[in-house]
Design an enzyme around this catalytic site. Structure first.
Site, PDB file in Angstrom:
ATOM      1  N   LYS A  11       0.836  -1.199   0.000  1.00  0.00           N
ATOM      2  CA  LYS A  11       0.000   0.000   0.000  1.00  0.00           C
ATOM      3  C   LYS A  11       0.872   1.250   0.000  1.00  0.00           C
ATOM      4  CE  LYS A  11      -3.902  -1.895   2.594  1.00  0.00           C
ATOM      5  NZ  LYS A  11      -4.927  -1.718   1.554  1.00  0.00           N
TER       6      LYS A  11
ATOM      7  N   ARG B  69     -10.632 -11.420   1.259  1.00  0.00           N
ATOM      8  CA  ARG B  69     -11.546 -12.385   0.632  1.00  0.00           C
ATOM      9  C   ARG B  69     -10.963 -13.792   0.650  1.00  0.00           C
ATOM     10  NH1 ARG B  69     -11.655  -8.800  -4.713  1.00  0.00           N
ATOM     11  NH2 ARG B  69     -11.147  -7.267  -3.101  1.00  0.00           N
TER      12      ARG B  69
HETATM   13  N1  BES Z   1      -8.153  -3.922   4.268  1.00  0.00           N
HETATM   14  C1  BES Z   1      -8.295  -3.429   2.951  1.00  0.00           C
HETATM   15  C2  BES Z   1      -9.571  -2.617   2.746  1.00  0.00           C
HETATM   16  C3  BES Z   1      -9.643  -1.300   3.440  1.00  0.00           C
HETATM   17  C4  BES Z   1      -9.325  -0.147   2.758  1.00  0.00           C
HETATM   18  C5  BES Z   1     -10.075  -1.200   4.746  1.00  0.00           C
HETATM   19  C6  BES Z   1      -9.429   1.069   3.378  1.00  0.00           C
HETATM   20  C7  BES Z   1     -10.169   0.020   5.375  1.00  0.00           C
HETATM   21  C8  BES Z   1      -9.842   1.160   4.683  1.00  0.00           C
HETATM   22  C9  BES Z   1      -8.319  -4.591   1.968  1.00  0.00           C
HETATM   23  O1  BES Z   1      -7.560  -5.691   2.321  1.00  0.00           O
HETATM   24  C10 BES Z   1      -7.759  -4.075   0.685  1.00  0.00           C
HETATM   25  O2  BES Z   1      -6.629  -3.718   0.676  1.00  0.00           O
HETATM   26  N2  BES Z   1      -8.585  -4.033  -0.341  1.00  0.00           N
HETATM   27  C11 BES Z   1      -8.158  -3.542  -1.599  1.00  0.00           C
HETATM   28  C12 BES Z   1      -8.719  -4.442  -2.679  1.00  0.00           C
HETATM   29  C13 BES Z   1      -8.140  -4.186  -4.036  1.00  0.00           C
HETATM   30  C14 BES Z   1      -6.678  -4.573  -4.076  1.00  0.00           C
HETATM   31  C15 BES Z   1      -8.921  -5.001  -5.038  1.00  0.00           C
HETATM   32  C16 BES Z   1      -8.669  -2.122  -1.747  1.00  0.00           C
HETATM   33  O3  BES Z   1      -9.782  -1.840  -1.322  1.00  0.00           O
HETATM   34  O4  BES Z   1      -7.941  -1.294  -2.268  1.00  0.00           O
HETATM   35 MN    MN Z   2      -5.538  -5.504   1.705  1.00  0.00          MN
END
Ligand code: BES
Ligand code: MN
Ligand code: ZN
Length: 505
Positions: free
Chosen positions: A280, A354
């Site tokens: 991230k 997921r």
């Molecule tokens: N834990 C995150 C989702 C999240 C984002 C929670 C912001 C709280 C605040 C999840 O694991 C994630 O990173 N999801 C990605 C999915 C994408 C790579 C398809 C996302 O939402 O960017």
């Molecule tokens: Mn994630």
């Protein structure tokens, strides 16, 4: 903090501060609101004066603190708005109690008195108001002070002052329900507010065992080798990049044995989500200690369900791991074999939630559980779609979804139904495996839900995406800055209604 129901007169109750309420559009105070009228009279019209000058409007979450100048037993008065008379619900009462208690704590009150607020103002059910006030006080006064000194004294006692002694028994029972739901929400908040260097997967396993001992649940905590024998290839792939060992946690509540099936509450518990190799951007990293909020919520719900001795049989399943990059980490392009046997092509190691849900759901189905409710901070897309107040709800079963949404309304937690759109299923199709773990740029909350639904199959299932709602940047009503504890109360309400009355079975 202690919450009690006592018989007396709010103007002469010996407490440091009192909470009174009024509506936005009432003719002065409205006919039935005896408490605020009595207080105003003793204060020589201070409240009505401020109403006339529009210093007080009675809007939701509005709170004005006045000094009583010795004209009441209490030194301080918090005047709380309930909004329009026709719109007053227990939700407004809960928020008013929270705002009132917080405002009085800020000015040093250790004991607070309140009337039934909405019950007196617009004639809401008295027990509903008592429960709402208990929830509002306990949730609204929540603080996380493990690593920091408090700013001032805390409220130690809240007295709900009523006039009719015959009501005390029923109201005390309602207060107890409210206290249990709110304390459980706060328990979830405590776990989520802990930093990732404390709240590791093994710590979550330990907490599950401790809570089980306290509340008479049974708990089983599986380690990596157990997960290998169970074939949890998706969960294990996420775990392999971290030095922290993963855990798969199960907590069981027996219920009264009358239900025909066992509800599964499944909570995503990534104790820190760096994104893994698909790392991230640095700005979004700090909040990723919250990525176990789903797991914390289902764990805390189990405690409430046990304390309230609900009839339903309920199991919590919590797949817990970190998601870190490193020499052993899983990679984009990897193909995993999930517990279900389905193969998954990894497009992004950041779409890890997921993967955990897939194996936990397969496990729940193999144990014959139904319905399945999963709770997960799953997608940033859900936060984009619904903002930070509404959680997204997806389901493959209209009946269970309806009951879940009704439970959310009763709990006062905001949820919005989202489509499990078959049209988008093709976005998860993989060239190399049975399915891939991301869709395309658009509808990310939906494609994530569709991915999870492939593992739920025909088993009645509800998915709650709390990525937007697990945390708050400010205090507002029962919500305080930091973890929200959503959706503990909805899960309990859903279990309370139980599978006994299920129209789905
Ligand atoms: N834990 C995150 C989702 C999240 C984002 C929670 C912001 C709280 C605040 C999840 O694991 C994630 O990173 N999801 C990605 C999915 C994408 C790579 C398809 C996302 O939402 O960017
Ligand atoms: Mn994630
Ligand atoms: Zn995540």
């Amino acid at each position: 903090m202690r919450i009690e129901v006592s018989v007396g007169d709010i103007t002469t109750t010996s407490v440091d501060g009192i909470v009174v309420s009024l509506c936005e559009d009432s003719e002065r105070f409205g006919d039935s609101n005896a408490a605020v009228v009595a207080v105003d009279r003793l204060l020589n019209g201070a409240i009505s004066g401020m109403l006339d000058s529009k210093g007080i409007k009675g809007k939701p979450n509005e709170v004005t603190v006045l000094h009583s100048l010795g004209r009441l037993s209490a030194n301080l008065v918090a005047v709380c708005g309930l909004g329009r008379q026709s719109e007053v619900t227990p939700d407004r009462v809960r928020d008013a109690a929270a705002e009132g208690c917080r405002a009085l704590r800020k000015v040093g009150c250790r004991s607070v008195g309140t009337t039934l607020l909405g019950a007196g103002t617009v004639g809401l059910n008295a027990e509903d108001c008592a429960q709402a006030i208990a929830e509002g006080a306990v949730m609204g006064l929540y603080t996380f002070l493990k690593y920091k000194a408090p700013e001032g004294p805390d409220v130690e006692r809240v007295s709900i002052v009523v006039t009719n002694p015959a009501e005390v028994g029923a109201l005390s029972k309602a207060v107890n329900t409210g206290v249990v739901l709110a304390e459980s929400t706060n328990l979830s908040r405590d776990m989520v507010n802990e930093p990732a260097n404390y709240m590791t997967p093994s710590r979550m396993g330990q907490i599950a065992q401790d809570l089980a001992g306290t509340y008479g649940l049974s708990a089983t905590v599986w380690d990596k080798d157990d997960m290998v024998s169970m074939g949890m290839g998706a969960l294990l792939a996420v775990a392999q990049g971290s030095a922290e060992p993963p855990r798969f946690i199960r907590m069981d509540y027996a219920g009264d044995g009358t239900g025909s099936s066992r509800i599964a509450l499944i909570g995503k518990a990534i104790t820190f989500d760096s994104g893994g190799i698909s790392i991230k951007p640095s700005d979004s990293l700090a909040e990723m200690k919250d990525d176990m909020a789903g797991g914390a919520a289902v764990m805390a719900s189990m405690c409430a369900i046990a304390r309230l001795q609900l009839g339903a049989s309920v199991t919590a399943l919590i797949p817990a791991t970190e998601n870190l990059p490193g020499g052993r980490a899983f990679r984009p392009g990897d193909v995993l074999k999930s517990m279900s046997g389905k193969t998954i092509e990894i497009m992004s190691t950041d779409a890890e939630g997921r993967l955990l849900l897939a194996d936990a759901i397969t496990y729940a189905i193999s144990e014959g559980m139904s319905p399945l409710i999963d709770v997960a901070t799953l997608t940033g897309a859900c936060r984009v779609a619904l903002g930070t107040i509404y959680s997204g709800v997806f389901s493959n079963n209209e009946d269970v979804a309806d009951r879940f949404m009704e439970a959310a309304v009763r709990a006062g937690e905001r949820m919005w139904r989202m489509p499990l759109a078959d049209e988008y299923r093709e976005l998860n199709m993989s060239h190399f495996a049975d399915i891939k773990n991301t869709g395309n740029r658009y509808g990310g909350a939906i494609t994530a839900a569709l991915f999870v639904s492939e593992f739920a199959g025909d088993t009645p299932w509800v998915h709650v995406d709390i990525a937007g709602t697990s945390n708050s940047t400010k205090d507002s009503g029962v919500t305080v800055k930091g973890a929200t504890g959503v959706p503990v109360k909805t899960l309990c309400e859903f279990a309370r209604q139980g599978i006994a009355t299920s129209r789905a079975e």
